[in-house]
Every structure is written in C-alpha cells, then in structure tokens.
Motif scaffolding. Structure first.
Motif, mmCIF file in Angstrom:
data_model
loop_
_atom_site.group_PDB
_atom_site.id
_atom_site.type_symbol
_atom_site.label_atom_id
_atom_site.label_comp_id
_atom_site.label_asym_id
_atom_site.label_seq_id
_atom_site.Cartn_x
_atom_site.Cartn_y
_atom_site.Cartn_z
ATOM 1 N N GLY A 10 0.818 -1.223 0.000
ATOM 2 C CA GLY A 10 0.000 0.000 0.000
ATOM 3 C C GLY A 10 0.844 1.262 0.000
ATOM 4 O O GLY A 10 1.953 1.298 -0.543
ATOM 5 N N ASN A 11 0.315 2.306 0.628
ATOM 6 C CA ASN A 11 0.992 3.613 0.632
ATOM 7 C C ASN A 11 2.399 3.547 1.208
ATOM 8 O O ASN A 11 3.295 4.245 0.739
ATOM 9 N N MET A 12 2.585 2.718 2.219
ATOM 10 C CA MET A 12 3.907 2.587 2.839
ATOM 11 C C MET A 12 4.687 1.417 2.228
ATOM 12 O O MET A 12 5.850 1.558 1.854
ATOM 13 N N ASP A 31 -0.298 -8.279 -2.723
ATOM 14 C CA ASP A 31 -1.298 -7.427 -2.079
ATOM 15 C C ASP A 31 -2.662 -7.862 -2.611
ATOM 16 O O ASP A 31 -2.763 -8.385 -3.730
ATOM 17 N N LEU A 32 -3.690 -7.637 -1.815
ATOM 18 C CA LEU A 32 -5.048 -8.022 -2.246
ATOM 19 C C LEU A 32 -5.591 -7.076 -3.314
ATOM 20 O O LEU A 32 -6.508 -7.424 -4.053
ATOM 21 N N VAL A 33 -5.011 -5.858 -3.387
ATOM 22 C CA VAL A 33 -5.535 -4.838 -4.304
ATOM 23 C C VAL A 33 -4.713 -4.832 -5.605
ATOM 24 O O VAL A 33 -3.488 -4.636 -5.570
ATOM 25 N N MET A 64 3.503 -5.357 5.725
ATOM 26 C CA MET A 64 3.148 -3.957 6.010
ATOM 27 C C MET A 64 1.640 -3.838 5.793
ATOM 28 O O MET A 64 1.171 -3.524 4.700
ATOM 29 N N LEU A 65 0.881 -4.131 6.849
ATOM 30 C CA LEU A 65 -0.561 -4.343 6.751
ATOM 31 C C LEU A 65 -1.314 -3.376 7.676
ATOM 32 O O LEU A 65 -0.707 -2.750 8.546
ATOM 33 N N PRO A 66 -2.635 -3.268 7.503
ATOM 34 C CA PRO A 66 -3.364 -2.250 8.267
ATOM 35 C C PRO A 66 -3.352 -2.439 9.788
ATOM 36 O O PRO A 66 -3.078 -1.489 10.519
ATOM 37 N N VAL A 74 -2.224 -13.138 8.166
ATOM 38 C CA VAL A 74 -1.211 -13.397 7.121
ATOM 39 C C VAL A 74 -0.067 -14.253 7.681
ATOM 40 O O VAL A 74 0.359 -15.217 7.045
ATOM 41 N N THR A 93 1.867 -0.855 12.093
ATOM 42 C CA THR A 93 1.625 -0.372 13.453
ATOM 43 C C THR A 93 0.444 -1.163 14.003
ATOM 44 O O THR A 93 -0.677 -1.022 13.499
ATOM 45 N N GLY A 121 6.224 8.382 7.894
ATOM 46 C CA GLY A 121 5.138 8.521 6.921
ATOM 47 C C GLY A 121 5.522 8.144 5.502
ATOM 48 O O GLY A 121 6.570 7.538 5.254
ATOM 49 N N LEU A 240 -4.796 8.388 11.413
ATOM 50 C CA LEU A 240 -3.658 7.558 11.819
ATOM 51 C C LEU A 240 -3.214 7.914 13.242
ATOM 52 O O LEU A 240 -2.850 7.036 14.029
ATOM 53 N N LYS A 243 -5.649 6.231 15.462
ATOM 54 C CA LYS A 243 -5.351 4.786 15.547
ATOM 55 C C LYS A 243 -4.259 4.545 16.599
ATOM 56 O O LYS A 243 -4.397 3.688 17.466
HETATM 57 P P1 NAD Z 1 -2.481 0.999 3.192
HETATM 58 O O1 NAD Z 1 -3.921 0.714 3.502
HETATM 59 O O2 NAD Z 1 -2.129 1.944 2.122
HETATM 60 O O3 NAD Z 1 -1.734 -0.398 2.876
HETATM 61 C C1 NAD Z 1 -2.035 -1.624 3.494
HETATM 62 C C2 NAD Z 1 -2.068 -2.664 2.380
HETATM 63 O O4 NAD Z 1 -2.247 -3.964 2.959
HETATM 64 C C3 NAD Z 1 -3.232 -2.448 1.402
HETATM 65 O O5 NAD Z 1 -2.708 -2.269 0.095
HETATM 66 C C4 NAD Z 1 -4.058 -3.728 1.549
HETATM 67 O O6 NAD Z 1 -4.648 -4.151 0.339
HETATM 68 C C5 NAD Z 1 -3.001 -4.710 2.021
HETATM 69 N N1 NAD Z 1 -3.554 -5.894 2.661
HETATM 70 C C6 NAD Z 1 -4.503 -5.977 3.630
HETATM 71 N N2 NAD Z 1 -4.728 -7.263 3.949
HETATM 72 C C7 NAD Z 1 -3.912 -8.008 3.163
HETATM 73 C C8 NAD Z 1 -3.678 -9.404 3.003
HETATM 74 N N3 NAD Z 1 -4.352 -10.293 3.722
HETATM 75 N N4 NAD Z 1 -2.776 -9.807 2.089
HETATM 76 C C9 NAD Z 1 -2.084 -8.914 1.333
HETATM 77 N N5 NAD Z 1 -2.257 -7.572 1.436
HETATM 78 C C10 NAD Z 1 -3.168 -7.137 2.325
HETATM 79 O O7 NAD Z 1 -1.835 1.437 4.590
HETATM 80 P P2 NAD Z 1 -0.410 2.148 4.800
HETATM 81 O O8 NAD Z 1 -0.606 3.611 4.880
HETATM 82 O O9 NAD Z 1 0.565 1.563 3.845
HETATM 83 O O10 NAD Z 1 -0.081 1.666 6.288
HETATM 84 C C11 NAD Z 1 0.387 0.351 6.561
HETATM 85 C C12 NAD Z 1 0.753 0.281 8.032
HETATM 86 O O11 NAD Z 1 1.761 1.255 8.316
HETATM 87 C C13 NAD Z 1 -0.411 0.564 8.994
HETATM 88 O O12 NAD Z 1 -0.317 -0.294 10.084
HETATM 89 C C14 NAD Z 1 -0.178 2.028 9.383
HETATM 90 O O13 NAD Z 1 -0.718 2.334 10.654
HETATM 91 C C15 NAD Z 1 1.339 2.082 9.387
HETATM 92 N N6 NAD Z 1 1.903 3.432 9.184
HETATM 93 C C16 NAD Z 1 1.398 4.230 8.206
HETATM 94 C C17 NAD Z 1 1.937 5.505 8.029
HETATM 95 C C18 NAD Z 1 1.424 6.430 6.946
HETATM 96 O O14 NAD Z 1 1.769 7.620 6.981
HETATM 97 N N7 NAD Z 1 0.633 5.947 5.989
HETATM 98 C C19 NAD Z 1 2.993 5.943 8.848
HETATM 99 C C20 NAD Z 1 3.505 5.075 9.813
HETATM 100 C C21 NAD Z 1 2.939 3.810 9.969
#
Ligand code: NAD
Length: 295
Positions: A10-12, A31-33, A64-66, A74, A93, A121, A240, A243
C-alpha cells in the motif's frame, strides 16, 4: 542479493519494497488490491499469485498491513511455507498483544522474527528516511538490521518481542498530546491579541519548544513546510494519529498504566474525526479547539 517477500504493497509498503529493489534485492510481493500490485510491478517487484506463493523462496519476509488482525491472519497463513532459517519482520503499526502473538507464531515454525513499526510517513517510505523501532531477539535484530537500514535512516533495537510497537505508541502518544497543547497555546494567543509569529519566536526558543512545534507548527507562517501552510493536507492524517492513540489506550488498559492525557487526546481526535476531519493532518485539531471544525 537476497530473496525478499513483501506482503502489503500500500501507501507505505509499495515504496518500501521499491527501495529494496533499488538496493539490488530480488523482491516478490503480494497485495489483495490489483492497483497496488500494478504500481509495485512498475517498480521492479515480481508479483506472486498469493501471500503463500510470495514466500516460498524467501530469506526475509516483510509485512506492512493495516492492523493486528491482518498481521495475525497473514503470518498464520504463510509461516508453514517460509523456508526454515528465514527472518519474518512486521513493519505495520499494531497492538502490542498481537505483535507478541505474531512472534509466537513465527517461533512455532522456527523462524526468527521482529516487530519493526516505523515513523516518517509516506515521505519517509519513498525517500528511505524512516525510523524503525524494533522488537525481537538480538540474533533476529542482527539479521534484519541491514535490510531495514535500506528503507530508513535509523534502526533502533528497543528490546524483546513487542518492544518496537511499545516504543511507537508511547512516542506517538507524546506527539498527540503535545500537538493539542501547542494548539491550545496558539488559540489562547489569538484571544490575547498575540501574533502567531511572536508566540512561535518565543516558544521555539524557550521552555515551550518541542519537535511538534518546530516541525509541525499548527498555524500557517512560522514553519513554511508544516501542513498548516498547505490546507492541512497530511502529513500525518488525524485518522492515523487516532489509531495510534487508541492502541496506546488499549495497552494502558491491559498494563494498568494511568495515561489520563493520552485518554483525553484520543477523545479529542476521535471527536475531530467524527466531525469529518479524519483525512486532514492531525495539526488541524487546532481548528476543532477554536470551535470551527464542524462536519
Ligand atoms: P495501506 O492501507 O495503504 O496499505 C495496506 C495494504 O495492505 C493495502 O494495500 C491492503 O490491500 C493490504 N492488505 C490488507 N490485507 C492483506 C492481506 N491479507 N494480504 C495482502 N495484502 C493485504 O496502509 P499504509 O498507509 O501503507 O499503512 C500500513 C501500516 O503502516 C499501517 O499499520 C499504518 O498504521 C502504518 N503506518 C502508516 C503511516 C502512513 O503515513 N501511511 C505511517 C507510519 C505507519
């Protein structure tokens, strides 16, 4: 060159995996998406048909999951298929309890494991400037440190299983509380006819100074790069921050720690999110404190 599996693009995760490719590793992702898989493919990541398939030849597995339930799901699914002797690292996180359960799953299959949440981030993920807060054995840390260093600027071993997540939520509880304190001071200054710049000039060089003020100043002007100068576009989104504060409160309840300001901060960001502002930078909480952030 190592074989690295990366699950959660995902984003990270997407940019973090891309940095491993840039460093010369062979990365297989899942990734699922579909859109996340396509974006990762364009960065040189091979996309597997499933999470299990992605780990078959892995020496290191990164997730790196939600949230905690995704990590437990997983890790339970992939652990039996990961080659013996490999290292599995979760950078999401999540709550401390789930992190410790994940380590236990890894141990069942004789895998070394680390919890390694990040701060910095999406900008840090792209630029490989993240800070990793790491929990796990000294042995697992010795194996994983060099790979984490390819995705970040600082890698800190915080202690045993779960210590990385503990450090992350304690740090972000400080940040969440601090931003509310700073915002209250600017709101009071406005009422007293004191300019933003004057308060900033004094507080940033006095006992009120702190990282949140000098980096994420919640009013436009004094810190040109802060989200306040950009319509409160995140940065670090309120949802976030909420969370992380809720994770801190879950941990406080489970461990018996008294964190009254952490609890209040979670309530304030929760109300701000409920009013429709979860997608704004957390420093926009100043608008809520002014009473001007209705849905
Ligand atoms: P995101 O939602 O963009 O990415 C998470 C990815 O996990 C998604 O693409 C989703 O499809 C995938 N996913 C979910 N279940 C799955 C599975 N069973 N198999 C494969 N893929 C699966 O979230 P993000 O922003 O990348 O954040 C990820 C983690 O990092 C979170 O725990 C978040 O709290 C933490 N984090 C995010 C930030 C930020 O600024 N975005 C900063 C620090 C920490």
């Amino acid at each position: 060159m190592s074989n690295i599996a990366f699950i959660g693009l995902g984003n990270m995760g997407g940019p973090m995996a891309a940095n491993l490719v840039k460093a010369g590793h062979r990365v297989t992702g899942f990734d699922l998406v579909a859109a996340s898989c396509d974006a990762a493919r364009a960065e040189g990541i091979s996309i597997a048909g499933s999470a299990v398939e992605s780990v078959r030849d892995a020496e290191i597995v990164v997730t790196m999951l939600p949230a905690g339930k995704h990590v437990i799901g997983v890790w339970s699914e992939i652990a039996p298929s990961i080659p013996k002797g490999a290292l599995i690292v979760d950078c999401s996180t999540i709550d401390v309890e789930s992190a410790r359960r994940a380590h236990a799953i890894a141990a069942e299959f004789n895998l070394d494991s680390l919890d390694a949440p990040v701060s910095g981030g999406t900008v840090g993920a792209k630029g490989a400037t993240l800070t990793f807060m790491v929990g796990g054995t000294v042995k697992a840390f010795a194996i994983g440190e060099a790979v984490l260093a390819l995705m970040g600027r600082r890698v800190v071993h915080c202690g045993d299983a779960g210590a990385g997540q503990a450090a992350k939520i304690c740090n972000n509880m400080i940040l969440g509380i601090t931003m509310i304190g700073i915002s209250e001071a600017f709101v009071l200054a406005e009422k007293l006819g004191l300019s933003h710049q004057a308060l900033f000039d004094v507080a940033s060089t006095s006992s009120g100074s702190c990282w949140a003020l000098t980096t994420h100043c919640p009013v436009p002007g004094p810190v040109p790069t802060s989200a306040a100068n950009n319509g409160y576009k995140p940065g670090f989104a309120t949802e976030l921050m909420l969370k992380d504060l809720r994770l801190s409160q879950q941990a406080a309840l489970a461990s018996g720690a008294a964190t009254p300001l952490g609890a209040e901060a979670a309530q304030i960001y929760g109300l701000f999110q409920s009013a429709g502002h979860g997608g704004e930078d957390y420093s926009a909480v100043i608008n809520f404190l002014r009473g001007g952030a209705k849905a």
